[in-house]
Write a protein that holds these residues in place. Structure first.
Motif, PDB file in Angstrom:
ATOM      1  N   TYR A  21       0.824  -1.203   0.000  1.00 33.54           N
ATOM      2  CA  TYR A  21       0.000   0.000   0.000  1.00 33.54           C
ATOM      3  C   TYR A  21       0.861   1.258   0.000  1.00 33.54           C
ATOM      4  N   HIS A 317      -9.172   4.827  -4.950  1.00 38.09           N
ATOM      5  CA  HIS A 317      -9.120   3.370  -5.046  1.00 38.09           C
ATOM      6  C   HIS A 317      -8.048   2.927  -6.025  1.00 38.09           C
ATOM      7  N   SER A 318      -7.474   1.768  -5.772  1.00 32.31           N
ATOM      8  CA  SER A 318      -6.409   1.258  -6.644  1.00 32.31           C
ATOM      9  C   SER A 318      -6.919   0.956  -8.034  1.00 32.31           C
ATOM     10  N   SER A 319      -8.245   0.812  -8.191  1.00 35.31           N
ATOM     11  CA  SER A 319      -8.814   0.513  -9.503  1.00 35.31           C
ATOM     12  C   SER A 319      -9.141   1.760 -10.296  1.00 35.31           C
ATOM     13  N   ASP A 320      -8.969   2.958  -9.697  1.00 40.49           N
ATOM     14  CA  ASP A 320      -9.381   4.176 -10.388  1.00 40.49           C
ATOM     15  C   ASP A 320      -8.617   4.437 -11.660  1.00 40.49           C
TER      16      ASP A 320
END
Length: 322
Positions: A21, A317-320
């Motif tokens: 992270y 978010h990591s998916s953004d």
């Protein structure tokens, strides 16, 4: 003096996720652990144990969970300082400075302690004190090594019952001995073991081991004085372990016995020092790997703001970006 944005002390699951992270947030990371490989207690004690309470995994072996966490962090190239220990904490220009075993110093933007329960030592089996042979273990790195053996497991906690579940299909026989009638293990795990051809002896103790080069038999005494000798060639002493914070106890951290007290930001009482995972204590604390993952993300996000006050607490978010 080496410099790094975030130093993570402890390479267990919470520490490895903190390394990922922090990398995701664009921070450089060093992971420090006294053990020679990543994974912490999971890798050292339960590599073949099926872990059932990690979200998204109906069941995952400890070894596989650790491998996946290392792979998850790998794109951000954390530096692993393994087989060494963080011994001293000081400050220079407001930044934490870690003194490592061997004399190296590490200047950090922030420190995140994820050391599980600290340094741990298995509780010994008293009957093993007078036995000079082999065949007594406290951890089982490779369950297949016990295939075809008569295995005696001593203990009544989660580890004892986990090993009974794992070894029953492999071993010739499995006997579990516990000194009490009630077990500390999770009720569902106990029920699964009791449904298997595993002999469970309660209110009993292992009083003597027999054999020369290797254990060949064990004497167990049930409360009331009834003794029995049974053939065994492998003994697993799953009696838990004692934990020690080691040098961390001298840093001035606010402690609740062997746990580090943190607030809702996972911040300790020391500037720029955070903690996550089993080593932490706060009202309502639940010690699960899954909980440690969330605490690690919280610690990293708050550490990022401590390092750079202009940074956003929540980076998205990591998916953004996909």
């Amino acid at each position: 003096m080496r410099e790094v944005d975030v130093a993570v002390i402890g390479a267990g699951p919470a520490g490895l996720f903190a390394a990922y992270y922090a990398g995701f947030r664009g921070l450089s990371v060093a992971v420090i652990d006294a053990l020679p490989e990543p994974g912490g207690q999971v890798a050292a004690m339960y590599p073949e144990k099926l872990i059932l309470d990690v979200a998204g995994f109906p069941a995952v072996k400890g070894r596989d969970l650790v491998a996946n966490l290392v792979a998850q962090a790998a794109p951000f190239a954390p530096a692993y300082l393994l087989g060494t220990r963080a011994e001293k904490l000081s400050y220079a220009d407001g930044r934490p400075v870690l003194g490592l075993a061997g004399g190296e110093q590490l200047s950090c933007g922030a420190v995140i302690v994820t050391g599980g329960l600290g340094s741990f030592t298995p509780r010994p089996l008293p009957a093993a004190d007078s036995f000079a042979g082999t065949g007594i273990v406290y951890f089982v790195p490779q369950p297949t090594e016990l295939a075809g053996r008569d295995v005696l497991i001593v203990g009544g906690g989660d580890s004892a019952f986990d090993w009974a579940l794992t070894l029953q299909p492999l071993a010739r026989s499995v006997t579990l001995v516990h000194r009490r009638e009630r077990f500390r293990a999770h009720a569902s795990t106990v029920a699964r073991v009791l449904a298997l051809p595993v002999r469970v002896v309660v209110n009993a103790s292992v009083t003597r081991l027999y054999g020369e080069d290797r254990v060949t038999a064990a004497e167990i005494v049930v409360r009331g004085g009834v003794a029995e000798t049974l053939p065994v060639d492998s003994v697993i002493a799953a009696l838990g372990f004692t934990a020690d914070l080691g040098p961390l106890a001298e840093w001035g951290l606010r402690l609740d016995r062997r746990h580090i007290v943190v607030d809702s930001a996972m911040a300790t009482n020391l500037p720029r020092v955070f903690a996550a995972g089993d080593i932490t204590e706060y009202p309502g604390k639940v010690r699960l790997i899954a909980t440690g993952f969330g605490e690690a993300a919280t610690a990293v996000n708050n550490a990022a703001v401590a390092i750079d006050p202009s940074a956003h607490l929540f980076p998205g978010h990591s998916s953004d970006g996909s």
